[in-house]
Design an enzyme around this catalytic site. Structure first.
Site, PDB file in Angstrom:
ATOM      1  N   ASP A 185       2.191   8.357   0.195  1.00 47.37           N
ATOM      2  CA  ASP A 185       1.645   7.940  -1.101  1.00 47.37           C
ATOM      3  C   ASP A 185       1.575   6.412  -1.189  1.00 47.37           C
ATOM      4  O   ASP A 185       2.407   5.712  -0.610  1.00 47.37           O
ATOM      5  CB  ASP A 185       2.550   8.501  -2.212  1.00 47.37           C
ATOM      6  CG  ASP A 185       1.881   8.461  -3.574  1.00 47.37           C
ATOM      7  OD1 ASP A 185       0.673   8.178  -3.642  1.00 47.37           O
ATOM      8  OD2 ASP A 185       2.584   8.700  -4.565  1.00 47.37           O
ATOM      9  N   LEU A 197       6.093  16.560  20.343  1.00 49.36           N
ATOM     10  CA  LEU A 197       6.020  16.609  18.874  1.00 49.36           C
ATOM     11  C   LEU A 197       4.847  17.466  18.382  1.00 49.36           C
ATOM     12  O   LEU A 197       3.737  17.359  18.916  1.00 49.36           O
ATOM     13  CB  LEU A 197       5.839  15.178  18.345  1.00 49.36           C
ATOM     14  CG  LEU A 197       5.597  15.040  16.850  1.00 49.36           C
ATOM     15  CD1 LEU A 197       6.927  15.035  16.098  1.00 49.36           C
ATOM     16  CD2 LEU A 197       4.832  13.765  16.526  1.00 49.36           C
ATOM     17  N   HIS A 241      -6.660   3.757   2.362  1.00 46.95           N
ATOM     18  CA  HIS A 241      -6.617   4.978   3.183  1.00 46.95           C
ATOM     19  C   HIS A 241      -6.824   4.630   4.671  1.00 46.95           C
ATOM     20  O   HIS A 241      -6.195   5.216   5.548  1.00 46.95           O
ATOM     21  CB  HIS A 241      -7.687   5.973   2.732  1.00 46.95           C
ATOM     22  CG  HIS A 241      -7.467   6.469   1.329  1.00 46.95           C
ATOM     23  ND1 HIS A 241      -6.237   6.862   0.854  1.00 46.95           N
ATOM     24  CD2 HIS A 241      -8.322   6.635   0.280  1.00 46.95           C
ATOM     25  CE1 HIS A 241      -6.340   7.249  -0.419  1.00 46.95           C
ATOM     26  NE2 HIS A 241      -7.596   7.107  -0.784  1.00 46.95           N
TER      27      HIS A 241
HETATM   28  C1  FPP Z   1      -2.039   9.109  -1.423  1.00 47.15           C
HETATM   29  O1  FPP Z   1      -2.207   7.771  -1.806  1.00 47.15           O
HETATM   30  C2  FPP Z   1      -2.712   9.339  -0.162  1.00 47.15           C
HETATM   31  C3  FPP Z   1      -3.690  10.253   0.052  1.00 47.15           C
HETATM   32  C4  FPP Z   1      -4.169  11.174  -0.991  1.00 47.15           C
HETATM   33  C5  FPP Z   1      -4.368  10.369   1.339  1.00 47.15           C
HETATM   34  C6  FPP Z   1      -3.466  10.312   2.534  1.00 47.15           C
HETATM   35  C7  FPP Z   1      -4.267   9.936   3.701  1.00 47.15           C
HETATM   36  C8  FPP Z   1      -3.872   9.047   4.614  1.00 47.15           C
HETATM   37  C9  FPP Z   1      -2.549   8.406   4.630  1.00 47.15           C
HETATM   38  C10 FPP Z   1      -4.801   8.672   5.699  1.00 47.15           C
HETATM   39  C11 FPP Z   1      -4.490   9.326   7.018  1.00 47.15           C
HETATM   40  C12 FPP Z   1      -5.055  10.649   7.158  1.00 47.15           C
HETATM   41  C13 FPP Z   1      -5.311  11.235   8.351  1.00 47.15           C
HETATM   42  C14 FPP Z   1      -5.864  12.596   8.354  1.00 47.15           C
HETATM   43  C15 FPP Z   1      -5.072  10.591   9.636  1.00 47.15           C
HETATM   44  P1  FPP Z   1      -2.951   7.472  -3.168  1.00 47.15           P
HETATM   45  O2  FPP Z   1      -4.402   7.302  -2.881  1.00 47.15           O
HETATM   46  O3  FPP Z   1      -2.658   8.536  -4.173  1.00 47.15           O
HETATM   47  O4  FPP Z   1      -2.302   6.112  -3.588  1.00 47.15           O
HETATM   48  P2  FPP Z   1      -2.010   5.619  -5.068  1.00 47.15           P
HETATM   49  O5  FPP Z   1      -1.029   6.582  -5.672  1.00 47.15           O
HETATM   50  O6  FPP Z   1      -1.432   4.272  -4.846  1.00 47.15           O
HETATM   51  O7  FPP Z   1      -3.318   5.594  -5.784  1.00 47.15           O
END
Ligand code: FPP
Length: 263
Positions: free
Chosen positions: A38, A149, A55
Site C-alpha cells: 500500500d 520461492l 505503481h
Molecule cells: C495500493 O496503493 C497498491 C495497489 C492497489 C497496486 C499494487 C501494485 C503494485 C505494487 C505494482 C506491482 C504489481 C505487479 C503485478 C508486479 P494505493 O494506490 O492504494 O496507494 P495510496 O493508498 O497511497 O493511494
C-alpha cells in the site's frame, strides 16, 4: 544461502549486517509471507507525480523484495497486486494496473527463472485483459518446475468472494455426493480456498501505515503474525523486510493456547 553482498557497500556495513543476517538465519524464517503493498498513490503525490508513477515504482519494489525473500529462504511470497475492489478506481489507473503484471514479467521473467522462482496466482484472472492473462499463464507454465520461492500474485482477488465461491463449490460437492456434510471441518474448507496447497501466511506485512486487512485472506490470516509499517510501498526496502522478519522472530505464537510456541 543469503547473498550478503547485496546489503552493504562498506566494510563497516558488512560488520553490522553480516552479524544481523547470521542471527536472522539462525532463527526460523516465516515460511509464507503475505504483503499488502500500500502507498503507491501517496508516494507519487508527495512528488507531485501522477498516481501511476507510484505503481511503476512499486513494481520495482516487487522485484527487489522477491529477490530478498528468496535469499532469506521464504518459501511463499503472496502479494496483493489487484483487489476485487480496485475496479472502482478511475479507468486509466485500472488500465495501468492491468498492464503491470505483463510489464513485470516481460522484464523480470528470465531472472525469476534463473532464481528458481515459481510464479502462481490467486484470484479471478479470467476477468483481466487477454494479454495479461496470456503473460501470467505463460509465466506460470514456464516456472512450473522451479522449486525455489513461490511468488503468488493475488490478482482480482477478494477474500469474501473467495469464500462464497468455496461455499458454492462445497455445496455442489455435497449435492453430487463427493463430499459428506459431516466431513466438513476447517481443514476441508481450507482446501476449497485459492490457497489450498499454499497454506496460511505466517507473517502479513502491510505498508503505508494503514491498519486494515482490506478483504485480504481473511480466513487464512486467523493466526498470522501481523506487521504494519509506516513506509510507503515504493520505499519498502530489503532492510524493512529484515525488520519485519526480526519482529516475527521475537514473537511467541500461541494459536489461542496458553503456552507460547517460540518462533
Ligand atoms: C495500493 O496503493 C497498491 C495497489 C492497489 C497496486 C499494487 C501494485 C503494485 C505494487 C505494482 C506491482 C504489481 C505487479 C503485478 C508486479 P494505493 O494506490 O492504494 O496507494 P495510496 O493508498 O497511497 O493511494
Amino acid at each position: 544461502m543469503f547473498n550478503k553482498m547485496k546489503l552493504w557497500n562498506t566494510s563497516k556495513e558488512k560488520e553490522i549486517y553480516g552479524e544481523r543476517i547470521d542471527k536472522i538465519l539462525s532463527h526460523p524464517i516465516p515460511r509464507h509471507v503475505a504483503i499488502i503493498m500500500d502507498g503507491n498513490g501517496r508516494w507519487a503525490k508527495k512528488r507531485t507525480l501522477p498516481r501511476v508513477a507510484g505503481h511503476r515504482e512499486g513494481m520495482k519494489t516487487v522485484k527487489k523484495i522477491t529477490k530478498s525473500a528468496n535469499r532469506l529462504g521464504v518459501k511463499i511470497l503472496t502479494l496483493y497486486a489487484f483487489s476485487t475492489e480496485n475496479w472502482k478506481r478511475p479507468k486509466p489507473e485500472v488500465d495501468f494496473l492491468m498492464k503491470l503484471p505483463e510489464q513485470f514479467l516481460d522484464s523480470f521473467l528470465p531472472e525469476l527463472i534463473e532464481e528458481n522462482v515459481k510464479v502462481s496466482t490467486m484470484g479471478n484472472i479470467e476477468q483481466l485483459p487477454a494479454s495479461t492473462v496470456k503473460a501470467v499463464k505463460e509465466a506460470v507454465e514456464r516456472t512450473k518446475n522451479n522449486d525455489g520461492l513461490i511468488l503468488n500474485f493475488a490478482l482480482n482477488y477478494g477474500s469474501r468472494s473467495e469464500m462464497i465461491a468455496a461455499i458454492k463449490h462445497l455445496s455442489h460437492d455435497i449435492k453430487n455426493g463427493t463430499l459428506k456434510e459431516e466431513d466438513i471441518d476447517e481443514q476441508c474448507f481450507s482446501q476449497y480456498l485459492m490457497t489450498d496447497s499454499l497454506g496460511d501466511p505466517d507473517l502479513l506485512i502491510r505498508t503505508s501505515g494503514e491498519l486494515r486487512l482490506s478483504n485480504f485472506m481473511l480466513w487464512q490470516l486467523a493466526y498470522t503474525e501481523l506487521y504494519f509499517v509506516d513506509v510507503l510501498w515504493p520505499d519498502f526496502s530489503e532492510e524493512h523486510l529484515l525488520e519485519a522478519v526480526e519482529s516475527y522472530q521475537n514473537r511467541s505464537r500461541r494459536y489461542g493456547g496458553l503456552i507460547g510456541e517460540e518462533i
